[in-house]
Design an enzyme around this catalytic site. Structure first.
Site, PDB file in Angstrom:
ATOM      1  N   GLU A  42       0.834  -1.195   0.000  1.00  0.00           N
ATOM      2  CA  GLU A  42       0.000   0.000   0.000  1.00  0.00           C
ATOM      3  C   GLU A  42       0.874   1.252   0.000  1.00  0.00           C
ATOM      4  OE1 GLU A  42      -1.057   0.439   4.740  1.00  0.00           O
ATOM      5  OE2 GLU A  42      -2.026  -1.183   3.631  1.00  0.00           O
ATOM      6  N   LYS A  44       2.408   4.630   1.328  1.00  0.00           N
ATOM      7  CA  LYS A  44       2.691   5.265   2.625  1.00  0.00           C
ATOM      8  C   LYS A  44       2.492   6.770   2.453  1.00  0.00           C
ATOM      9  CE  LYS A  44       4.504   5.933   6.778  1.00  0.00           C
ATOM     10  NZ  LYS A  44       4.117   7.361   6.878  1.00  0.00           N
ATOM     11  N   ASP A  46       2.358  10.716   3.694  1.00  0.00           N
ATOM     12  CA  ASP A  46       3.179  11.569   4.546  1.00  0.00           C
ATOM     13  C   ASP A  46       2.275  12.433   5.415  1.00  0.00           C
ATOM     14  OD1 ASP A  46       5.418  12.646   5.625  1.00  0.00           O
ATOM     15  OD2 ASP A  46       6.087  13.701   3.827  1.00  0.00           O
ATOM     16  N   ARG A  49       0.318   9.909  11.937  1.00  0.00           N
ATOM     17  CA  ARG A  49      -0.262   8.626  12.341  1.00  0.00           C
ATOM     18  C   ARG A  49      -1.192   8.861  13.528  1.00  0.00           C
ATOM     19  NH1 ARG A  49       2.179   3.373  12.649  1.00  0.00           N
ATOM     20  NH2 ARG A  49       0.509   1.851  13.099  1.00  0.00           N
ATOM     21  N   ASP A 459     -17.315  36.311 -19.493  1.00  0.00           N
ATOM     22  CA  ASP A 459     -15.987  36.823 -19.827  1.00  0.00           C
ATOM     23  C   ASP A 459     -16.072  38.342 -19.903  1.00  0.00           C
ATOM     24  OD1 ASP A 459     -13.352  36.959 -20.520  1.00  0.00           O
ATOM     25  OD2 ASP A 459     -13.607  36.233 -22.569  1.00  0.00           O
ATOM     26  N   ASP A 550     -18.964  39.380 -22.609  1.00  0.00           N
ATOM     27  CA  ASP A 550     -19.104  38.287 -23.569  1.00  0.00           C
ATOM     28  C   ASP A 550     -19.924  37.160 -22.948  1.00  0.00           C
ATOM     29  OD1 ASP A 550     -18.917  36.370 -25.485  1.00  0.00           O
ATOM     30  OD2 ASP A 550     -16.724  36.382 -25.629  1.00  0.00           O
TER      31      ASP A 550
END
Length: 631
Positions: A42, A44, A46, A49, A459, A550
């Site tokens: 799997e 990991k 960052d 935990r 626009d 527009d």
């Protein structure tokens, strides 16, 4: 599992409760993942935990030290509390996982999670939860309906977790596009498949878990092994601290040396002693125990990323003998931290593309990588038109709608009337196009799976850049109109001289004929309020210095510049989503360029982040009906 006592006070008495002290099952670092049929793999992520401790009367996010992080991540806790009634038959639950801030399906931004965990002021936390939302990504289940599952084999726990996530309606694998604050981390027996996903997303690493293993509290075990996705940045070693044995590594940023690392790990005893002696014999002693040395010694390090301007988990890899210290630059560091995904070929990286801004092709590709989490969702499943400047913005350009032959295997296409059309559905395709100097990305207003538009876009085109005040005035007037109808609106620069206003629409409900009624009525109303400032006249010669509203461009088959796309102008402007208050504060579109956008995103997040939530509650049907009654 161990517990600690805490005391809670109410009006009547003091109550004691037991808080689990989370001593996580620890991973063993290895250089290569084990291979064979006895393993699950799997990603990991960052992050932080933690345990998700979910009970009928409360939700906690417990760190490995037993601290409850719930107050710092209210978006996760409030979501769980809203779901508690539906989840009641499965509670209490104890899930093992990571707090993550997703940049893509394989990558979490640790500095964001870390910064958020330290926040204490309620207003600061609330704002951060909105701008930089985090999620709980579960990879294990330890308790369900109060039943302890830690002694169950890994594969049984994975099945229980998968069933739980499916039952609850949570994603069973991490998805940056899915809004759910609770998600699962899927496991697979295919190591090579998940390795490709990791490298494509530039994630932290991979984990191998032994099939049949039990969850063991607080023990480092070879049942779980992790491999880091090391980056390999070069640095110049410029300082030695004899007190702690650390060496300072720098990179060049123009004429300055910027320290990016304090290093000790990875050096053998002999290498450390030789290097220290070199500093003492050839360097200059600054203070007690500190020696400095001019740019001479270059080294390659290992790191998993950067936080606060410093390399994370740095380790010495090797000396770069013969390397010119002048070549160890901040740009080279950024490239080392954001490697090009495997399979994407880059040619002539030093070719100037935006000469006025000093942005070459490699700098443009770096921008695309950093903007990808916010740019790619707008390209997903939309037939793409690009404008290419093969020799940079000072040379010729051409439009490209159809896929060339051949194309790399990662490029998705769909059948068009005159040949296959390109879909930019992944980072590899984005960088492949970037390597071809596709500097503008234009997309239609809807996606392939539906004939209906996803949004209405106005626009606002002033006569020239000096009259941006007209665009600002028109945008704010329109916002007042939208607000009066209860409509959610968003604004971005065009990347040129004007602005573009977005109204997200509920999915698959309104035709282009429906939206044309709304845009025409709205545009004409604006022009009637200030006919000397705004016009719907398409012919430039008849506008007489007024801003062109527009609304005709919003039609089937038409396209608009994509949010976060660059424009083919020498100073490298970007079509940039804005906060509404920035218009009132006097922001200047010419300041929103490739060199500044990455830091802007880090500081304020994505102003279009609420677009999908607004789409779900947009009262457009009611507004359209009222307008029809008025006509």
């Amino acid at each position: 599992m161990k517990f600690k006592q805490t005391h809670t006070l109410d009006k009547n008495n003091s109550q004691t409760e037991l808080i689990p002290i989370f001593k996580p099952m620890k991973l063993t670092p290895v250089e290569n993942l084990p291979d064979g049929p006895g393993w699950l793999y799997e990603i990991k992520y960052d992050g932080f935990r933690c345990l998700l401790d979910w009970r009928e009367d409360r939700v906690r996010l417990l760190s490995r030290n037993g601290h409850d992080l719930a107050a710092a991540f209210p978006e996760i806790v409030s979501y769980c509390l809203e779901k508690t009634g539906d989840m009641s038959p499965l509670l209490p639950l104890l899930l093992d996982g990571e707090l993550v801030h997703l940049l893509n399906d394989a990558r979490s931004d640790f500095p964001t999670v870390s910064r958020r965990s330290r926040m204490r002021a309620t207003s600061t936390i609330t704002d951060a939860a909105d701008r930089f939302p985090c999620r709980f990504a579960a990879f294990d289940i330890l308790e369900e309906q109060g039943r302890d599952l830690r002694a169950e084999p890994l594969e049984n726990r994975k099945k229980s977790l998968h069933k739980l996530l499916e039952t609850a309606g949570f994603p069973t694998d991490v998805s940056a596009a899915a809004p759910s604050p609770v998600q699962g981390i899927a496991a697979t027996k295919q190591a090579e498949e998940i390795r490709k996903k990791l490298l494509s997303g530039n994630g932290e690493g991979l984990v191998a878990k032994r099939i049949g293993s039990r969850w063991t509290d607080g023990i480092r075990t070879t049942d779980w092994m992790k491999v880091k996705n090391w980056r390999h940045p070069p640095v110049i070693l410029t300082e030695y601290d004899g007190e702690n044995g650390h060496f300072t590594g720098c990179v060049r940023d123009q004429e300055k040396l910027i320290p990016v690392v304090s290093l000790k790990h990875g050096l053998s005893d002999e290498e450390a002693e030789t290097l220290a002696l070199l500093f003492k014999q050839n360097g200059e002693k600054k203070t007690a125990g500190i020696w400095t040395l001019g740019p001479a010694i270059c080294a390659e390090l290992l790191t998993i990323g950067v936080a606060g301007g410093k390399l994370r988990e740095p380790r010495f890899s090797r000396f770069l003998h013969g390397e010119d210290p002048e070549s160890i630059t901040m740009k080279r560091l950024r490239r080392a931290l954001e490697p090009i995904p495997p399979g994407v070929a880059v040619t002539n990286p030093d070719k100037p593309l935006f000469p006025e801004a000093g942005v070459d092709k490699d700098g443009f590709l770096l921008y695309l990588q950093e903007a990808a989490p916010f740019l790619l969702p707008w390209l997903q499943d939309r037939p793409l038109t690009v404008i290419r400047w093969p020799h940079g913005t000072e040379d010729e350009r051409f439009y490209q709608k159809h896929a060339p032959d051949p194309i790399p295997p990662f490029v998705e296409t769909y059948p068009g009337e005159e040949g296959p059309r390109i879909l930019c559905n992944n980072i590899e395709t984005l960088l492949w196009l970037g390597n071809q100097a596709a500097l503008e990305f234009h997309v239609p207003f809807g996606r392939l799976d539906s004939p209906y538009p996803d949004e209405i876009i106005f626009d606002l085109d002033p006569p020239d850049a000096a009259r941006f005040d007209l665009a600002r005035d028109a945008a704010l007037r329109l916002k007042d109109v939208f607000d009066s109808f209860g409509l959610h609106s968003f604004v971005k620069t065009s990347g040129g001289k004007g602005l573009q206003l977005y109204l997200p629409l509920p999915k698959n409900r309104f035709s282009y004929a429906d939206t044309r009624q709304f845009t025409e009525i709205t545009a004409r109303f604006l022009c009637e309020q200030a006919p000397d400032r705004f016009t719907t006249e398409r012919l430039i010669k008849n506008r007489h210095g007024r801003l062109y509203v527009d609304y005709v461009q919003h039609a089937e088959g038409k396209t608009i510049i994509c949010p976060y796309s660059t424009r083919g102008t020498a100073h490298a402007p970007v079509s940039t989503p804005l906060e509404w208050h920035e218009l009132e504060d006097g922001i200047r579109p010419q300041d929103l360029t490739v060199p500044v956008l990455p830091r802007r995103i880090q500081e304020i997040g994505d102003p279009f982040r609420r677009m999908e939530a607004a789409r779900a509650v947009q009262p457009f049907a009611d507004v359209l009906e009222k307008l029809r009654q008025m006509v």
